[in-house]
Design a protein around this motif. Structure first.
Motif, short mmCIF file in Angstrom:
data_model
loop_
_atom_site.label_atom_id
_atom_site.label_comp_id
_atom_site.label_asym_id
_atom_site.label_seq_id
_atom_site.Cartn_x
_atom_site.Cartn_y
_atom_site.Cartn_z
N ARG A 252 0.84 -1.20 0.00
CA ARG A 252 0.00 0.00 0.00
C ARG A 252 0.88 1.26 0.00
N ALA A 253 1.95 1.23 0.79
CA ALA A 253 2.84 2.39 0.87
C ALA A 253 3.54 2.63 -0.47
N LEU A 254 3.95 1.55 -1.11
CA LEU A 254 4.64 1.70 -2.39
C LEU A 254 3.70 2.31 -3.43
N ARG B 241 0.80 4.27 8.42
CA ARG B 241 0.51 3.49 9.63
C ARG B 241 -0.11 4.39 10.70
N ARG B 242 0.40 5.64 10.78
CA ARG B 242 -0.13 6.58 11.77
C ARG B 242 -1.60 6.88 11.45
N ARG B 243 -1.86 7.12 10.17
CA ARG B 243 -3.22 7.47 9.75
C ARG B 243 -4.16 6.27 9.93
N ASP B 244 -3.70 5.09 9.55
CA ASP B 244 -4.53 3.87 9.72
C ASP B 244 -4.88 3.67 11.20
N ALA B 245 -3.89 3.95 12.09
CA ALA B 245 -4.14 3.74 13.52
C ALA B 245 -5.22 4.70 14.00
N ARG C 88 8.95 6.85 4.18
CA ARG C 88 8.22 7.96 4.81
C ARG C 88 6.71 7.73 4.72
N THR C 89 6.26 7.32 3.52
CA THR C 89 4.83 7.09 3.32
C THR C 89 4.32 5.98 4.24
N LEU C 90 5.15 4.94 4.41
CA LEU C 90 4.74 3.80 5.24
C LEU C 90 4.48 4.24 6.68
N SER C 91 5.39 5.06 7.22
CA SER C 91 5.18 5.46 8.62
C SER C 91 4.00 6.42 8.73
#
Ligand code: DC
Length: 232
Positions: free
Chosen positions: A159-161, A183-187, A177-180
């Motif tokens: 998803r991040a890619l 993850r923050r937004r998903d949480a 950067r997008t992955l972190s």
């Protein structure tokens, strides 16, 4: 017997799932194939978040956001070939996709008054159906009677890619950067009190990690076929 488009006049296809799972491409593809309208509810939350930043409202101040969230006039276009989003008559389809807006959309969308207003608008657009609707709470809150509910997922790295490829010419460097951020937004989206992202009990889960876009669209169309045949 294959379903005809007239069978779909009242159909609601709800597509929920986390960011970057491919909801937009899949939902637009399904709408196109079935001749249905398309509603991107995420763009409405983004439009609200954009308006807050434009007007100097602190997106983290829940009371301030709640107090003014009925002010912006948000108009969303439902053509799957060319979806549009405007605030107070201004086309904001570009500005709502910036990193700045993406960073503040989760807290703004967690405010109950924001959700109450936008869910009411979404139900108006959905009307009697004939539409594919993507978001986080469509099958659970916005349209709990939708005949077809899909919960679309994919592995977080994938998803991040995908997201990174949309926003950067150097997707590999951007992915970390997008992955972190994702993850923050998903949480936040999953843990908030008001309509958190959860799979509806009667939703069909599709993991898109190892599937092409066309394969996911076909999988959704199979669910549509099965559910509409079962209800006849
Ligand atoms: O799908 P998207 O990334 O454009 O959505 C932007 C944000 O809006 C996302 O962080 C969660 C929120 N959202 C929501 O709370 N409910 C929806 N139905 C759609 C989006």
């Amino acid at each position: 017997m294959p379903a005809s488009s007239s069978d779909h006049a009242t159909l609601v296809v709800a597509v929920d799932g986390p960011s970057g799972s491919g909801k937009s491409s899949v939902s637009r593809g399904v709408a196109r194939r079935l001749g249905l309208r398309y509603l991107d509810t995420g763009s409405m939350y983004r439009a609200m978040a954009w308006w807050m930043t434009e007007n100097g409202i602190d997106p983290a101040d829940e009371d301030a956001v709640a107090a003014v969230c009925d002010r912006p006039d948000i108009a969303v276009g439902i053509d799957p070939e060319a979806p549009t989003i405007a605030v107070d008559g201004r086309d904001v389809s570009g500005p709502i996709r910036t990193r700045e807006v993406t960073a503040v959309v989760s807290p703004v969308s967690a405010v109950r008054a924001v959700r109450d207003r936008l869910v009411a608008l979404q139900r108006e657009v959905i009307g009697s159906g004939g539409i594919v609707v993507e978001g986080r709470d469509i099958g659970t809150v916005v349209s709990p009677d939708a005949a077809v509910k899909i919960y679309l997922t994919a592995r977080a790295e994938v998803r991040a890619l995908r997201r990174a490829a949309e926003i950067s010419a150097d997707p590999v460097a951007e992915t970390h950067r997008t992955l972190s951020e994702m993850r923050r937004r998903d949480a936040i989206d999953s843990k908030r009190d008001a309509s958190p992202l959860v799979k509806a009990d009667d939703a069909v889960e599709i993991d898109a990690t190892d599937l092409t876009l066309e394969q996911v669209i076909d999988a959704v169309l199979d669910v549509v076929q099965a559910r509409t045949a079962a209800s006849r």
